[in-house]
Design a protein around this motif. Structure first.
Motif, PDB file in Angstrom:
ATOM      1  N   GLY A 104      12.461   5.539  -4.650  1.00 37.09           N
ATOM      2  CA  GLY A 104      13.537   6.263  -3.977  1.00 37.09           C
ATOM      3  C   GLY A 104      13.108   7.067  -2.778  1.00 37.09           C
ATOM      4  N   LEU A 105      11.876   7.597  -2.795  1.00 40.09           N
ATOM      5  CA  LEU A 105      11.434   8.490  -1.732  1.00 40.09           C
ATOM      6  C   LEU A 105      10.560   7.811  -0.684  1.00 40.09           C
ATOM      7  N   VAL A 106       9.906   6.710  -1.050  1.00 40.43           N
ATOM      8  CA  VAL A 106       8.961   6.080  -0.128  1.00 40.43           C
ATOM      9  C   VAL A 106       9.403   4.675   0.285  1.00 40.43           C
ATOM     10  N   VAL A 107       9.674   3.824  -0.701  1.00 32.26           N
ATOM     11  CA  VAL A 107       9.925   2.412  -0.412  1.00 32.26           C
ATOM     12  C   VAL A 107      11.321   2.165   0.137  1.00 32.26           C
ATOM     13  N   LEU A 108      12.340   2.623  -0.574  1.00 34.89           N
ATOM     14  CA  LEU A 108      13.714   2.313  -0.155  1.00 34.89           C
ATOM     15  C   LEU A 108      14.096   2.886   1.208  1.00 34.89           C
ATOM     16  N   PRO A 109      13.687   4.123   1.550  1.00 32.35           N
ATOM     17  CA  PRO A 109      14.027   4.597   2.902  1.00 32.35           C
ATOM     18  C   PRO A 109      13.497   3.690   3.998  1.00 32.35           C
ATOM     19  N   GLN A 110      12.312   3.081   3.782  1.00 27.12           N
ATOM     20  CA  GLN A 110      11.781   2.145   4.778  1.00 27.12           C
ATOM     21  C   GLN A 110      12.493   0.797   4.709  1.00 27.12           C
ATOM     22  N   ALA A 111      12.792   0.355   3.495  1.00 30.21           N
ATOM     23  CA  ALA A 111      13.471  -0.930   3.331  1.00 30.21           C
ATOM     24  C   ALA A 111      14.888  -0.879   3.889  1.00 30.21           C
ATOM     25  N   PHE A 112      15.548   0.278   3.749  1.00 34.16           N
ATOM     26  CA  PHE A 112      16.931   0.426   4.197  1.00 34.16           C
ATOM     27  C   PHE A 112      17.097   0.048   5.659  1.00 34.16           C
ATOM     28  N   ARG A 113      16.108   0.386   6.475  1.00 32.73           N
ATOM     29  CA  ARG A 113      16.222   0.139   7.907  1.00 32.73           C
ATOM     30  C   ARG A 113      16.330  -1.352   8.229  1.00 32.73           C
ATOM     31  N   SER A 114      15.698  -2.185   7.412  1.00 31.30           N
ATOM     32  CA  SER A 114      15.677  -3.625   7.706  1.00 31.30           C
ATOM     33  C   SER A 114      16.828  -4.392   7.059  1.00 31.30           C
ATOM     34  N   VAL A 115      17.563  -3.750   6.133  1.00 32.33           N
ATOM     35  CA  VAL A 115      18.623  -4.484   5.419  1.00 32.33           C
ATOM     36  C   VAL A 115      20.025  -4.097   5.879  1.00 32.33           C
ATOM     37  N   ILE A 116      20.135  -3.265   6.913  1.00 34.47           N
ATOM     38  CA  ILE A 116      21.463  -2.862   7.378  1.00 34.47           C
ATOM     39  C   ILE A 116      22.303  -4.067   7.808  1.00 34.47           C
ATOM     40  N   PRO A 117      21.784  -4.995   8.653  1.00 31.53           N
ATOM     41  CA  PRO A 117      22.618  -6.140   9.060  1.00 31.53           C
ATOM     42  C   PRO A 117      23.053  -7.036   7.904  1.00 31.53           C
ATOM     43  N   GLY A 119       0.791  -1.221   0.000  1.00 31.30           N
ATOM     44  CA  GLY A 119       0.000   0.000   0.000  1.00 31.30           C
ATOM     45  C   GLY A 119       0.824   1.271   0.000  1.00 31.30           C
ATOM     46  N   GLN A 120       2.070   1.183   0.508  1.00 37.78           N
ATOM     47  CA  GLN A 120       2.938   2.358   0.523  1.00 37.78           C
ATOM     48  C   GLN A 120       3.248   2.817  -0.903  1.00 37.78           C
ATOM     49  N   GLY A 121       3.623   1.850  -1.745  1.00 41.03           N
ATOM     50  CA  GLY A 121       3.918   2.188  -3.133  1.00 41.03           C
ATOM     51  C   GLY A 121       2.677   2.639  -3.883  1.00 41.03           C
ATOM     52  N   GLU A 122       1.546   1.984  -3.610  1.00 40.31           N
ATOM     53  CA  GLU A 122       0.305   2.343  -4.286  1.00 40.31           C
ATOM     54  C   GLU A 122      -0.140   3.746  -3.895  1.00 40.31           C
ATOM     55  N   ALA A 123       0.050   4.093  -2.625  1.00 40.71           N
ATOM     56  CA  ALA A 123      -0.299   5.436  -2.178  1.00 40.71           C
ATOM     57  C   ALA A 123       0.580   6.482  -2.853  1.00 40.71           C
ATOM     58  N   ALA A 124       1.881   6.167  -2.998  1.00 36.21           N
ATOM     59  CA  ALA A 124       2.792   7.099  -3.659  1.00 36.21           C
ATOM     60  C   ALA A 124       2.397   7.306  -5.110  1.00 36.21           C
ATOM     61  N   ARG A 125       2.018   6.231  -5.789  1.00 33.82           N
ATOM     62  CA  ARG A 125       1.628   6.347  -7.197  1.00 33.82           C
ATOM     63  C   ARG A 125       0.301   7.088  -7.344  1.00 33.82           C
ATOM     64  N   SER A 126      -0.577   6.919  -6.351  1.00 37.47           N
ATOM     65  CA  SER A 126      -1.857   7.636  -6.405  1.00 37.47           C
ATOM     66  C   SER A 126      -1.659   9.141  -6.251  1.00 37.47           C
ATOM     67  N   LEU A 127      -0.540   9.533  -5.669  1.00 36.37           N
ATOM     68  CA  LEU A 127      -0.223  10.950  -5.523  1.00 36.37           C
ATOM     69  C   LEU A 127       0.469  11.511  -6.767  1.00 36.37           C
ATOM     70  N   GLY A 128       0.658  10.642  -7.755  1.00 32.19           N
ATOM     71  CA  GLY A 128       1.266  11.093  -9.004  1.00 32.19           C
ATOM     72  C   GLY A 128       2.753  10.856  -9.110  1.00 32.19           C
ATOM     73  N   MET A 129       3.338  10.145  -8.156  1.00 32.63           N
ATOM     74  CA  MET A 129       4.764   9.863  -8.218  1.00 32.63           C
ATOM     75  C   MET A 129       5.057   8.814  -9.287  1.00 32.63           C
ATOM     76  N   SER A 130       6.209   8.949  -9.932  1.00 37.20           N
ATOM     77  CA  SER A 130       6.655   7.929 -10.875  1.00 37.20           C
ATOM     78  C   SER A 130       7.195   6.738 -10.097  1.00 37.20           C
ATOM     79  N   PHE A 131       7.497   5.639 -10.828  1.00 36.24           N
ATOM     80  CA  PHE A 131       8.061   4.464 -10.158  1.00 36.24           C
ATOM     81  C   PHE A 131       9.361   4.823  -9.457  1.00 36.24           C
ATOM     82  N   GLY A 132      10.232   5.565 -10.128  1.00 39.13           N
ATOM     83  CA  GLY A 132      11.514   5.941  -9.533  1.00 39.13           C
ATOM     84  C   GLY A 132      11.337   6.787  -8.286  1.00 39.13           C
ATOM     85  N   GLN A 133      10.384   7.714  -8.310  1.00 36.25           N
ATOM     86  CA  GLN A 133      10.147   8.563  -7.145  1.00 36.25           C
ATOM     87  C   GLN A 133       9.580   7.766  -5.983  1.00 36.25           C
ATOM     88  N   SER A 134       8.616   6.903  -6.255  1.00 37.35           N
ATOM     89  CA  SER A 134       8.024   6.113  -5.168  1.00 37.35           C
ATOM     90  C   SER A 134       9.043   5.149  -4.572  1.00 37.35           C
TER      91      SER A 134
END
Length: 214
Positions: A130-143, A113-128
């Motif tokens: 880089g700005l929405v999905v990866l910042p959240q994913a980064f926190r879980s992949v540090i180890p 739903g995070q990506g879908e919400a970003a796209r509903s706001l008019g964001m492109s795939f790259g924007q959603s």
């Protein structure tokens, strides 16, 4: 101690060579890993296929074979570079496949739903991404990313077999000079321990600052 004190400059050269290989190959692996992870979740089929092939081939190819392919194969196609650059390419490309899968696993933990919400706001795939999905994913992949880069530092030892100055390769010089091989390997192991502990400390600090609370 005479093994270390008599050959301190040799150990320093090897240590710095390993640090340099690890640093540059890590940067390359992170860039390519991020790119391939983006390809693997992209809405474009050809990009997904490319990312999948990249990961499948590199993860299932022995690193030594990849070194032979890069250091001995690329010059046959007219690409002549210093052996250290070839070693960085081999290490970086190989490790990027594992970085990619670590990042992709993190991306999959982010609710769709995070990506879908970003796209509903008019964001492109790259924007959603880089700005929405990866910042959240980064926190879980540090180890896992930290563990992968620690493995890269140890894998850099293979470069010594291809005339690249690195830490493990110092044993050949000292063995020829008649020094005790056991103590030579003790000091080499200590050098690798310093490098891997430094990487571990860096990623532990990042995890404390940005990691997901358990």
């Amino acid at each position: 101690m005479n093994v270390l004190t008599d050959n301190f400059s040799t150990f320093v050269d090897g240590f710095l060579g390993t640090v340099e290989l690890t640093l540059y190959a890590s940067v390359l692996a992170l860039v390519l890993g991020f790119l391939m992870a983006s390809f693997r979740v992209a809405p474009v089929g050809s990009l997904r296929v490319f990312g999948t092939v990249w990961v499948t081939v590199l993860r299932n190819t022995p690193l030594t074979l990849l070194f032979f392919a890069v250091l001995l194969g690329l010059p046959r196609f007219g690409l002549v570079l210093p052996f250290k650059v070839f070693a960085i390419l081999a290490l970086g490309c190989y490790t990027s496949a594992f970085i990619c899968e670590a990042l992709r696993s993190g991306i999959n933990t982010v609710p769709r739903g995070q990506g879908e919400a970003a796209r509903s706001l008019g964001m492109s795939f790259g924007q959603s991404l880089g700005l929405v999905v990866l910042p959240q994913a980064f926190r879980s992949v540090i180890p896992p990313v930290g563990s992968t880069l620690i493995a890269l530092a140890k894998n850099s030892a293979i470069a010594g077999a291809f005339s690249v100055t690195e830490l493990l390769g110092t044993y050949r010089t000292l063995s020829e000079l008649g020094y005790n091989i056991v103590w030579t390997f003790v000091w080499i192991a200590l050098g690798y321990l310093i490098i891997t502990l430094a990487i571990s400390a860096l990623f532990n600090a990042m995890e404390r600052k940005w990691g997901v609370a358990r």
